[in-house]
Design an enzyme around this catalytic site. Structure first.
Site, PDB file in Angstrom:
ATOM      1  N   TYR A  73     -30.741   4.927 -18.088  1.00 23.25           N
ATOM      2  CA  TYR A  73     -32.254   4.922 -18.094  1.00 23.25           C
ATOM      3  C   TYR A  73     -33.622   6.273 -18.142  1.00 23.25           C
ATOM      4  CZ  TYR A  73     -31.517   0.541 -15.840  1.00 23.25           C
ATOM      5  OH  TYR A  73     -30.915  -0.875 -16.099  1.00 23.25           O
TER       6      TYR A  73
ATOM      7  N   LEU B 163     -42.341   6.214 -25.257  1.00 19.50           N
ATOM      8  CA  LEU B 163     -40.832   5.937 -25.339  1.00 19.50           C
ATOM      9  C   LEU B 163     -40.698   5.018 -26.713  1.00 19.50           C
ATOM     10  CD1 LEU B 163     -38.253   6.558 -24.292  1.00 19.50           C
ATOM     11  CD2 LEU B 163     -38.659   4.525 -22.708  1.00 19.50           C
TER      12      LEU B 163
ATOM     13  N   ASP C 239     -39.165  -2.122 -22.215  1.00 19.93           N
ATOM     14  CA  ASP C 239     -39.929  -2.151 -20.722  1.00 19.93           C
ATOM     15  C   ASP C 239     -41.420  -2.158 -21.504  1.00 19.93           C
ATOM     16  OD1 ASP C 239     -39.153  -1.201 -18.671  1.00 19.93           O
ATOM     17  OD2 ASP C 239     -38.466   1.008 -19.051  1.00 19.93           O
TER      18      ASP C 239
END
Length: 312
Positions: free
Chosen positions: A177, A198, A46
């Site tokens: 995820y 992250l 992401d």
């Protein structure tokens, strides 16, 4: 510096993806830096996420799918007390709740989320529905029903904990995820949670020490008083071998005669103690990687995916 004619580049690069851009944007930047005809990335990160983003060039793209099936390791910092629309800090806060859990309850929740678990992927994931990533539907306010995924969390290391945040290292199977994992942790603790940082630290056996940043590559590209040919030589020297995405498979060598048949897609006799396994096939006389094969009985080598003749 811009060059019009694209190059045949073959190899593998571990990119340290920066925060704030999509995986595809990072890929396009790297592809332009190398002036490469063909390149692809493995395992979407992401925009919020940083860290290991494998880039395959040319012939290496043939083997990318095998790396996509590998286990991974992430470092994640999560904030408790707030649930967001995207599961991370880029989303809108949907709900706030008090943080009332103690250390015992946290440990218990982490234990429940270790091992085989079920996940429902976020609507802001890159999973495709009818050829379109879910996050594009989400941005239009369209909700798609998602199937439950079975994943495995091998280990969770609790590194640090603050009043309303936590830092973890998560070792997990393919398809996990982390945003969903953190959301589920927040629900276990009845306060909600979302990801604020992250970083992907590991995929399979790939070395973290080989990570290269976009800024490092750009600095190399923009060095003055260096010939174009020399710049590309320096860039290409950073690349790992074509077979890096399948480095976890056994390596075998075959003779020149065997190679001539193998490269034509023909089965060859090959005595080995390996059975029912994919193998990396090399020519013993020049150490060239020529493709992926499969040994079924320990006596027969079958071509699986071959490397084309390189024209660098």
């Amino acid at each position: 510096m811009f060059f019009h004619k694209k190059r045949d580049v073959n190899g593998f690069l571990l990119l340290d993806k920066p925060k704030g851009i999509s995986s595809n944007s990072a890929l396009q930047e790297v592809k332009n830096i190398f002036n490469a005809k063909k390149a692809g990335y493995i395992g979407t990160l992401d925009p919020l996420a940083t860290g290991m983003l494998p880039i395959c060039f040319g012939e290496s793209t043939k083997f990318s799918n095998y790396l996509n099936q590998s286990d991974k390791k992430y470092n994640v910092i999560a904030k408790f007390g707030e649930s967001t629309s995207t599961g991370d800090s880029y989303g809108t806060i949907l709900k706030k709740r008090p943080i009332l859990f103690n250390f015992f309850e946290l440990s218990s929740a982490l234990k429940k989320l270790t091992g085989s678990i079920n996940q429902i992927p976020s609507m802001y994931s890159a999973i495709k529905y009818r050829g379109i990533p879910l996050y594009k539907y989400a941005r239009r306010g369209i909700k798609i029903e998602r199937s439950i995924r079975h994943v495995f969390i091998y280990k969770i290391d609790l590194l640090k904990q603050g009043k309303d945040w936590i830092e973890l290292n998560v070792y997990c199977s393919k398809g996990t995820y982390i945003r969903t994992f953190i959301e589920d942790l927040g629900e276990q603790l009845l306060c909600g949670a979302h990801v604020i940082s992250l970083r992907r630290l590991k995929i399979s056996l790939l070395p973290y020490s080989k990570l290269k940043s976009i800024s490092f590559l750009k600095n190399l590209l923009n060095k003055k008083k260096i010939e174009k040919r020399d710049i590309f030589t320096k860039l290409d020297n950073l690349l790992m071998p074509i077979d890096t995405p399948i480095c976890h498979f056994p390596k075998i060598y075959i003779s020149m005669k065997q190679s001539s048949f193998f490269k034509l897609g023909q089965k060859i006799n090959f005595i080995s103690n390996i059975e029912n396994s994919l193998v990396r096939v090399f020519e013993e006389y020049n150490n060239n990687f020529i493709g992926l094969g499969k040994i079924f009985t320990g006596e027969l080598l079958i071509p699986y995916r071959l490397v084309s003749i390189l024209t660098n």
